[in-house]
Design an enzyme around this catalytic site. Structure first.
Site, PDB file in Angstrom:
ATOM      1  CE1 TYR A  60      22.658  42.036 -12.126  1.00  0.00           C
ATOM      2  CE2 TYR A  60      23.253  42.276  -9.184  1.00  0.00           C
ATOM      3  CZ  TYR A  60      22.853  43.471 -10.738  1.00  0.00           C
ATOM      4  OH  TYR A  60      23.136  44.688 -10.917  1.00  0.00           O
ATOM      5  CD  GLU A  62      25.909  40.745 -14.778  1.00  0.00           C
ATOM      6  OE1 GLU A  62      26.894  40.845 -15.737  1.00  0.00           O
ATOM      7  OE2 GLU A  62      25.450  42.442 -14.015  1.00  0.00           O
ATOM      8  CG  ASP A 206       9.057  50.347 -32.758  1.00  0.00           C
ATOM      9  OD1 ASP A 206       8.217  48.927 -31.891  1.00  0.00           O
ATOM     10  OD2 ASP A 206       9.664  51.550 -32.171  1.00  0.00           O
ATOM     11  CB  THR A 232       6.398  47.810 -25.645  1.00  0.00           C
ATOM     12  OG1 THR A 232       5.882  48.424 -26.305  1.00  0.00           O
ATOM     13  CG2 THR A 232       7.602  49.239 -26.320  1.00  0.00           C
ATOM     14  CE  LYS A 235       3.884  51.970 -26.747  1.00  0.00           C
ATOM     15  NZ  LYS A 235       5.159  51.509 -26.401  1.00  0.00           N
ATOM     16  NE  ARG A 241       4.805  50.990 -17.732  1.00  0.00           N
ATOM     17  CZ  ARG A 241       4.627  51.526 -18.646  1.00  0.00           C
ATOM     18  NH1 ARG A 241       5.480  52.518 -19.747  1.00  0.00           N
ATOM     19  NH2 ARG A 241       3.819  52.377 -19.110  1.00  0.00           N
TER      20      ARG A 241
HETATM   21  N1  DSN Z   1       5.540  56.901 -25.707  1.00  0.00           N
HETATM   22  C1  DSN Z   1       5.162  55.727 -26.473  1.00  0.00           C
HETATM   23  C2  DSN Z   1       3.960  56.022 -26.783  1.00  0.00           C
HETATM   24  O1  DSN Z   1       3.240  56.716 -26.027  1.00  0.00           O
HETATM   25  O2  DSN Z   1       3.354  55.750 -27.689  1.00  0.00           O
HETATM   26  C3  DSN Z   1       5.904  55.366 -27.155  1.00  0.00           C
HETATM   27  O3  DSN Z   1       7.131  55.427 -27.116  1.00  0.00           O
END
Ligand code: DSN
Length: 424
Positions: A60, A62, A206, A232, A235, A241
């Protein structure tokens, strides 16, 4: 076995929880034997897997480095400081928060930093390539804020910046959200920044899908032009993730307070460790070559599918993804996804701009090359895969042809092993 060592994953689980062990083993096999073309997925390195599975999951923490609500955070601080420093270097950002658990949490954090419920924001329509959190009526963003949506032009299928500015002038949004999850073209962040400043709006980019391209200069960066940039890390960035927010220094303190204690409790320190590992990997020259190949592969895949007689939305791609209009040949995205899945080719059905089918049916499929490029595939394989996709789509009711394609998929994927090393 498609090149995966059977004991790649822990031998502890096999005894303590054979059902979960089996499910993980099956997933390893599925990932290795299929052609993964979901544009938002990738295969992380074993170093990233190791950090994600590390003992930091027990901790933890925080608060922020040097200002925690728990003892024993000295090594957590090392991890979080490294993650922040590497992200700053990778993107040239002023201020970074690496604690958001996901892309959605990152977007929530920005909205709560600058918007009050009922304020107006501008976001890209989901069916034109945007994201749920950019103001979809079923999402918190659409319920909490007054959302005005923009989209692509009908003729070009590219963002119509003139129409976007008209909406800004008319609606005076406090925040403009730019970014997409199914948009194959370059985004003009500089122009959006100018539009925002001309009209007194803030702007958030984004970059979840294209973060990897931006990190190595293969897509223009939003950092100089936008007040906030969210992403994110799993990707094109090829990390664990999770999410992250970058912003101008002036918003840093408020943003941090919104992430914690505003929105989240304890950070996922094991995931932050894996984010740091991924950022270090992305700073290496090999990563730039990888991203360049991702783009070449997407271009080649689009060409091959086009040569098979299918229309590519907007006529091509500038990044890692492609949208294919399958409905123009009489099949739905749902039918295409199911048939391709049977052949071992994993894609997702996706709406296309001005779609006449519902989001559960759709007129298109979305494909991306980050995962297969990680496996080492290049243009030669993309050309073959485009033809195989064409064969399946032309024969979605023929089990015989789908089976034939499946055999070729298994053979092809076995030449590009995934996670070869045993960890035991
Ligand atoms: N679900 C993601 C995607 O496949 O692009 C976006 O959050």
């Amino acid at each position: 076995m498609s090149g995966v060592s059977s004991n790649f994953f822990s031998t502890k689980l096999v005894l303590s929880d054979p059902e979960i062990f089996q499910a993980i083993g099956n997933e390893v096999q599925r990932q290795a034997s299929q052609l993964e073309l979901i544009a938002s997925e990738n295969f992380v390195s074993e170093a990233v897997l190791e950090a994600t599975g590390s003992v930091f999951t027990n901790k933890y923490a925080e608060g922020y480095p040097g200002r925690r609500y728990y003892g024993g955070c000295e090594f957590t601080d090392v991890v979080e400081r490294l993650a922040i420093a590497r992200a700053k270097k990778l993107f040239g950002a002023d201020h970074v928060n690496v604690q958001p658990h996901s892309g959605t949490q990152a977007n929530v954090a920005v909205y709560m930093t600058v918007l009050q419920p009922g304020d107006t924001m501008l976001g890209m329509d989901l069916s034109h390539g945007g994201h749920l959190t950019h103001g979809h009526p079923l999402n918190f963003s659409g319920k909490m804020y007054h959302v005005v949506s923009y989209g692509v032009g009908k003729d070009t299928e590219k963002i119509n910046y003139t129409a976007l500015e008209d909406l800004v002038i008319e609606n005076k949004p406090k925040l403009i959200v730019i970014g997409a999850s199914a948009y194959p073209r370059e985004i003009n962040f500089k122009l959006i920044g100018e539009i925002a400043r001309r009209n007194g709006s803030l702007v958030m980019a984004d970059i979840a899908h294209i973060a990897g391209l931006i990190a190595v200069g293969e897509h223009p960066s939003p950092i100089p032009h936008c007040d906030f940039v969210t992403t994110t890390t799993h990707k094109t960035l090829r990390g664990p993730r999770g999410g992250m927010v970058m912003c101008k220094q002036v918003f840093g303190k408020d943003l941090d307070r919104v992430v914690f204690p505003g929105n989240q409790g304890g950070p996922l320190v094991h995931v932050i460790a894996a984010k740091a590992v991924c950022f270090k990997e992305a700073l290496q020259p090999q990563y730039k070559s990888y991203i360049q190949q991702v783009k070449k592969n997407a271009t080649e895949l689009a060409k091959s599918i086009q040569n098979s007689g299918y229309r590519i939305v907007s006529g091509g791609t500038d990044n890692h993804l492609i949208l294919v209009d399958v409905f123009s040949k009489g099949i739905t995205g749902k039918q295409a996804e199911i048939a391709l899945d049977k052949a071992g080719i994993t894609v997702n059905k996706n709406t296309i701009p001005f779609d006449t089918n519902s989001p559960m049916i759709t007129s298109g499929v979305r494909l991306g090359t980050p995962a297969l490029t990680t496996r080492g595939m290049t243009e030669a394989e993309m050309s073959i895969i485009g033809k195989l996709i064409g064969q399946v789509l032309d024969n979605i009711d023929s089990q015989e042809i789908i089976q034939k394609v499946h055999s070729r998929v298994v053979k092809l994927s076995s030449k590009f092993p995934l996670y070869q090393q045993s960890r035991t």
